[in-house]
Design an enzyme around this catalytic site. Structure first.
Site, short mmCIF file in Angstrom:
data_model
loop_
_atom_site.label_atom_id
_atom_site.label_comp_id
_atom_site.label_asym_id
_atom_site.label_seq_id
_atom_site.Cartn_x
_atom_site.Cartn_y
_atom_site.Cartn_z
N HIS A 182 0.64 -1.23 0.10
CA HIS A 182 0.00 0.07 -0.04
C HIS A 182 1.07 1.30 0.22
CE1 HIS A 182 1.13 0.75 4.38
NE2 HIS A 182 0.79 -0.76 4.48
N ASP A 201 4.14 -4.53 3.59
CA ASP A 201 5.56 -4.91 4.00
C ASP A 201 5.83 -6.33 4.06
OD1 ASP A 201 4.49 -4.52 6.32
OD2 ASP A 201 6.05 -2.96 6.85
#
Length: 480
Positions: free
Chosen positions: A97, A379
């Site tokens: 994102h 992540d």
């Protein structure tokens, strides 16, 4: 005598031209062929860090700027680069994102005042930003898989909520989408003119920042953003493991990796001293400050050029930020040197890599659906995939990071298919563990699909213990 003088002049000119040529090659102003047959002028060497801009030593401020990934006007990218006789068959995109508001707040300090409404007059800006807001505000014409229907389609709070996507995050993915559109649609015609929802596979976690990031990328990517053709599937796990999430051995690796992180932190006297100073400034116990993960909030201040927070006891400063960021870099370095995170990554990344390989195999066999796959993730999704692939030089996934798998067909030999892997626009195919030496044995510019298939179906388990032959046995320690 005249002829002799002419000969000497010509000889001198030839020497001067040779010197200039070598000088230009040395300074990389003209390309030098490194292929065995000398048939191409493009270097075969793939290097992720840029030697022109890399500082000579580890610089926490430089690394933090890379992590912020502030949108720029132009970005160098190697996606879609292939010889003319190769045809692009399918593309598989993994994204983190975009820029977000912190997940944690530093106790007794004021939250950073970041506006999460999307405003054309505020930087960073993208030409499609206003149209994106207009399109999203009308709501989807088709439903998403539950519970995605309940999520907002774009950020819209004057003061960001915790973890909310910012305008920077939206612009990052509008830019990603436009870049990929120019390459994959305009140049390579990946999608047919009459494309439908069957040509796309879209999946996201249940966080608004991942859904909104995916929508922003698609809005920049698709030639005609039609809600009836957009359907996101919901993925409950950040590992995108679908029905293969139960894996006891993976959890054991993770527990040991977290223990390694804890011991490394205890050994870092500068870090402990810094936490103590910061805790004294905000007047809370050191343990409470550490639990608040202050680097998360400080990175938001840093990326948005907002002063670090203050309290009655003073202000947190750049010296504190540098110490914590330096420790993060050291932790990443040690993580790659130890086998614990690698074991976790092999098991954590296998389900999503297996899905990707299966789609590639179907596409190679002539399946014309799911030509473009998008996983909008975190992540903690991308990092294990990078590690499992053997990309040890890859930096920790920045905001709006993208990892792309391209499937190509050789028109001269239609039965042969190859893959390229790109991380943030850099071709890292020959840095992967399954194809790192292929270019030394072959002049082909890509890696055979068979190498990736063999790696996912067999070699990932061999790398774990050498005895397991499938994911279930590897997860449960059978055959060890």
């Amino acid at each position: 005598m005249l002829y002799r003088n002419r000969f000497l002049v010509l000889l001198a000119l030839a020497g001067l031209l040779a010197f200039l040529s070598l000088s230009l090659q040395f300074f990389h102003l003209i390309p030098v062929s490194t292929t065995k047959d000398g048939g191409g002028s493009k270097s075969r060497k793939r290097i992720m860090p840029d030697p022109v801009t890399e500082p000579p030593t580890v610089d926490p401020v430089y690394e933090a700027l890379l992590y912020c990934n502030i949108p720029s006007v132009a970005e160098h990218s190697m996606e879609g680069h292939a010889p003319h006789h190769y045809k692009l068959v399918s593309v598989h995109v993994f994204i983190r994102h975009g820029d977000r508001y912190p997940l944690y707040a530093i106790p007794k300090t004021k939250r950073p005042e970041i506006d999460c409404t999307l405003v054309a007059s505020r930087k960073p800006y993208h030409p499609k930003l206003e149209a994106f807001v207009s399109h999203m505000s009308k709501g989807p014409g088709a439903s998403f898989e539950s519970p995605l229907n309940s999520l907002p389609l774009y950020p819209n709070h004057p003061l960001c909520e915790m973890g909310e996507l910012t305008q920077t995050g939206v612009v990052q993915h509008l830019q990603n989408g436009q870049l990929l559109r120019d390459i994959y649609l305009r140049k390579h015609k990946l999608l047919p003119n009459n494309w439908s929802s069957e040509h796309l596979y879209l999946e996201t976690t249940g966080k608004s920042r991942t859904l909104q990031s995916g929508l922003a990328l698609l809005y920049g990517f698709l030639p005609d953003f039609d809600w009836k053709k957009i359907y996101f599937k919901h993925q409950p796990s950040a590992l995108f493991c679908s029905g293969s999430c139960y894996c006891p051995l993976r959890n054991q690796y993770l527990e040991k990796e977290q223990r390694r992180q804890y011991l490394l932190r205890l050994k870092n006297n500068d870090l402990e001293r810094t936490y103590g100073e910061m805790a004294k400034i905000v007047d809370i116990p050191t343990k409470q400050l550490r639990a608040a993960n202050p680097i998360d909030s400080m990175l938001c201040h840093f990326c948005h050029n907002v002063s670090f927070p203050c309290s009655r006891g003073g202000c947190l400063g750049m010296e504190h930020f540098k110490v914590i960021k330096t420790h993060q870099i050291e932790d990443e370095r040690e993580r790659h040197e130890k086998p614990l995170y690698f074991g976790y990554s092999l098991l954590g990344a296998h389900p999503i890599l297996n899905q990707t390989v299966n789609r590639m195999q179907r596409a190679a066999a002539g399946w014309t659906h799911e030509l473009f796959t998008l996983y909008s993730a975190h992540d903690v999704t991308l990092s294990p995939v990078l590690s499992a692939l053997g990309l040890l030089e890859a930096r920790f996934p920045r905001f709006a990071a993208r990892l792309i798998f391209e499937l190509w067909q050789d028109r001269q030999k239609p039965s042969e298919h190859s893959v390229r892997i790109l991380y943030n626009g850099a071709d890292v195919t020959f840095h992967t563990s399954f194809c790192h030496d292929f270019h030394k044995r072959s002049p082909k510019p890509m890696c055979p699909l068979e190498n990736l298939v063999r790696f996912v179906k067999r070699d990932m388990f061999v790398a774990l213990d050498g005895s397991s032959t499938n994911y279930y046995d590897a997860c449960h320690g059978q055959g060890a």
